[in-house]
Design a protein around this motif. Structure first.
Motif, short mmCIF file in Angstrom:
data_model
loop_
_atom_site.label_atom_id
_atom_site.label_comp_id
_atom_site.label_asym_id
_atom_site.label_seq_id
_atom_site.Cartn_x
_atom_site.Cartn_y
_atom_site.Cartn_z
N GLU A 43 -1.64 0.89 0.23
CA GLU A 43 -0.56 1.84 0.50
C GLU A 43 -0.09 2.43 -0.81
O GLU A 43 0.14 1.71 -1.79
CB GLU A 43 0.61 1.14 1.20
N GLY A 44 0.02 3.75 -0.86
CA GLY A 44 0.52 4.41 -2.06
C GLY A 44 -0.34 4.16 -3.28
O GLY A 44 0.19 4.10 -4.40
N ALA A 45 -1.65 4.04 -3.09
CA ALA A 45 -2.54 3.64 -4.18
C ALA A 45 -3.59 4.71 -4.47
O ALA A 45 -3.99 5.46 -3.58
CB ALA A 45 -3.23 2.32 -3.83
N HIS A 46 -4.06 4.72 -5.71
CA HIS A 46 -5.13 5.62 -6.14
C HIS A 46 -6.26 4.77 -6.72
O HIS A 46 -6.04 4.00 -7.65
CB HIS A 46 -4.58 6.58 -7.20
N VAL A 47 -7.44 4.92 -6.13
CA VAL A 47 -8.59 4.13 -6.56
C VAL A 47 -9.66 5.10 -7.05
O VAL A 47 -10.17 5.92 -6.28
CB VAL A 47 -9.14 3.26 -5.40
N LEU A 99 -17.65 3.01 0.82
CA LEU A 99 -17.97 2.02 1.85
C LEU A 99 -16.72 1.26 2.21
O LEU A 99 -16.05 0.69 1.33
CB LEU A 99 -19.05 1.06 1.36
N ILE A 100 -16.40 1.24 3.50
CA ILE A 100 -15.24 0.50 3.98
C ILE A 100 -15.72 -0.60 4.92
O ILE A 100 -16.34 -0.32 5.95
CB ILE A 100 -14.25 1.42 4.71
N GLU A 101 -15.44 -1.83 4.55
CA GLU A 101 -15.83 -2.97 5.37
C GLU A 101 -14.81 -3.17 6.50
O GLU A 101 -13.80 -2.48 6.58
CB GLU A 101 -15.96 -4.20 4.49
N PRO A 102 -15.06 -4.13 7.40
CA PRO A 102 -14.16 -4.30 8.55
C PRO A 102 -12.73 -4.70 8.19
O PRO A 102 -12.47 -5.30 7.15
CB PRO A 102 -14.85 -5.42 9.36
N ASN A 103 -11.82 -4.34 9.11
CA ASN A 103 -10.43 -4.79 9.07
C ASN A 103 -9.71 -4.37 7.79
O ASN A 103 -9.11 -5.17 7.08
CB ASN A 103 -10.36 -6.31 9.25
N VAL A 104 -9.75 -3.07 7.53
CA VAL A 104 -9.04 -2.49 6.39
C VAL A 104 -7.95 -1.58 6.93
O VAL A 104 -8.16 -0.81 7.86
CB VAL A 104 -10.01 -1.71 5.49
N VAL A 105 -6.76 -1.65 6.32
CA VAL A 105 -5.62 -0.85 6.74
C VAL A 105 -5.16 0.03 5.57
O VAL A 105 -4.93 -0.47 4.47
CB VAL A 105 -4.45 -1.74 7.20
N PHE A 106 -5.06 1.33 5.85
CA PHE A 106 -4.54 2.28 4.87
C PHE A 106 -3.15 2.71 5.29
O PHE A 106 -2.98 3.30 6.36
CB PHE A 106 -5.44 3.51 4.77
N GLY A 107 -2.14 2.43 4.48
CA GLY A 107 -0.82 2.99 4.69
C GLY A 107 -0.75 4.37 4.06
O GLY A 107 -1.73 4.87 3.51
N PRO A 108 0.42 5.01 4.12
CA PRO A 108 0.54 6.36 3.57
C PRO A 108 0.28 6.40 2.06
O PRO A 108 0.48 5.43 1.34
CB PRO A 108 2.01 6.72 3.87
N GLY A 109 -0.17 7.57 1.61
CA GLY A 109 -0.27 7.82 0.18
C GLY A 109 -1.46 7.22 -0.53
O GLY A 109 -1.36 6.93 -1.73
#
Length: 454
Positions: free
Chosen positions: A301-305, A275-285
């Motif tokens: 950015e550059g993260a593993h969840v 689930l992704i709520e509003p106003n989320v930004v994904f950078g590379p990686g």
């Protein structure tokens, strides 16, 4: 037997209308240069070799275009005399002999492999030229594709078209497959006898037909053939790419409350039931596993969840952040180059950098890992089932053992053994009855200040 194919990638644009200090094909879409998107589609279409026609920023363009699955030759276009002239800059490479030639533009980052495959298949089926076109309700200055009985008769540039031809809504996307055995002869037959005095690649259709050959047109969507000449067009292409990728993710099982406010990078990986709520930004990686919630206004950015974890709202995961299963990073937290163990909680107002946090550990509000000494970065290691009280500063390098407890407001400069309690703060003192005296003093100071101002 597999057919050999050479792609000619035209990437010598000057960025004049972009008002840019770098080549336009280096401008990013979804976090990577648009030329890289084009090269990816070529590789996915089965093309193994490409001639990259460059001009400005040649070395940077070549670096951005490089792929391990594509053999790339770089050639320079020294004059700008039209698309036909640009393709002939690669004449020496074309002359080596290929079954097919595929001409694409470096500033069409939304093109997918499918129309490229269809154009190559049309040439493999015996056609000399296969142009990729699109239907549009606003043909404007596009070249028109004139088709009769399934055969492409001509491509007419808008400036050279008759009124009847201008009414055609099937337009030229500029991309084209050519029979590689005849390509050089066709290309060298192009003249500049037209309104702009340029060598049009589009003349190949009539040249092939005059030599007894056949041309056809294959269709692609208008969106994927869009080029980029201005910053406004760059923003439009970005919006189209984002919309397409968001749709793909939602169809795969990702939920987005306000899709138009979610921004993705070219390599963002998100599993189903996220689930992704509003106003989320994904950078590379970024890689997100199943059952994760990304709350509003977070930046990753550059993260593993990992599965079951929770991020935000208002969280920032910087490169190297790794949240293990069911970990939580809450509001106004920043994590950089750090492991947050399974079930660990970093709930609010905290910075965790260059650190390892063990499973089920709780990090109190306002805690920071002091990882930088002004020259070097140092590690903080916190064991499992530990408790770090609010407003603590952990001065790296330092280690907190399993099950240890750090009292609120502590500055920890030495290792804390497992199951120990650490206090790193000044002793509290009490002055009975002093509060009224201090208040009176402060009020007198305020009154005196106001008197002077009056």
């Amino acid at each position: 037997m597999q057919r050999s194919c050479l792609a000619i990638v035209l990437a010598a644009g000057e960025s004049t209308r972009m008002r840019s200090s770098v080549s336009k094909v280096l401008h990013p879409i979804a976090g990577r240069p648009m030329i890289a998107h084009v090269m990816e589609s070529l590789a996915a279409a089965g093309v193994g070799e490409a001639a990259l026609v460059v001009g400005r920023d040649a070395e940077a363009v070549a670096r951005a275009a490089a792929r391990p699955d594509l053999r790339i030759h770089t050639v320079e276009q020294t004059e700008r005399l039209g698309t036909g002239h640009a393709v002939l800059a690669a004449a020496e490479i074309i002359a080596r002999g290929y079954d097919d030639l595929l001409v694409v533009f470096g500033d069409t980052p939304l093109v997918t492999p499918q129309p490229l495959k269809e154009a190559l298949a049309a040439v493999a089926a015996g056609n000399d030229v296969a142009t990729i076109g699109f239907e549009t309700s606003r043909p404007g200055g596009y070249g028109r594709l004139i088709v009769r009985d399934g055969e492409l008769i001509a491509i007419r540039e808008a400036k050279d078209a008759t009124a009847a031809e201008l009414a055609i809504t099937f337009c030229n996307g500029g991309l084209m497959a050519i029979d590689g055995r005849k390509a050089l002869d066709f290309l060298r037959a192009i003249t500049n006898q037209n309104a702009k005095g340029e060598y049009y690649l589009t003349d190949l259709v009539e040249i092939a037909r005059s030599a007894g050959g056949r041309a056809v047109a294959v269709r692609a969507s208008e969106a994927e053939l869009g080029g980029c000449n201005t910053r406004a067009e760059l923003a439009h292409l970005e919006a189209l790419w984002q919309a397409r990728r968001r749709d793909e993710l939602m169809l795969s099982g990702v939920s987005m409350i306000a899709p138009d406010t979610v921004y993705l990078a070219f390599d963002t990986e998100i599993a189903g039931d996220v689930l992704i709520e509003p106003n989320v930004v994904f950078g590379p990686g970024v890689r997100i596993e199943r059952d994760v919630v990304i709350h509003a206004f977070s930046h990753l950015e550059g993260a593993h969840v990992e599965s079951g974890a929770s991020v935000g709202p208002y969280a920032r995961l910087r490169p190297g952040a790794h949240l293990h299963a069911k970990a939580k990073v809450g509001n106004f937290c920043e994590v950089k180059q750090a492991e947050i163990g399974a079930g660990a909680k970093v709930n609010h107002l905290t910075y965790i950098g260059d650190a390892v946090v063990g499973a089920e550990t709780n990090i109190g509000a306002g805690t920071i890992t002091c990882n930088y000494d002004g020259v070097n970065k140092h590690m903080t290691r916190i064991g499992a089932h530990a408790f770090i009280g609010s407003n603590s500063a952990l001065v790296a390098p330092v280690a907190i053992g399993d099950g240890a407890l750090v009292a609120s407001g502590s500055v920890i400069t030495e290792d804390v053994p497992a199951d120990a309690v650490a206090f790193g703060r000044a002793r509290q003192e009490l002055k009975p009855g002093r509060a009224p005296i201090l208040r009176a003093r402060y009020q007198a100071m305020k009154a005196e200040r106001q008197k002077r101002q009056d």
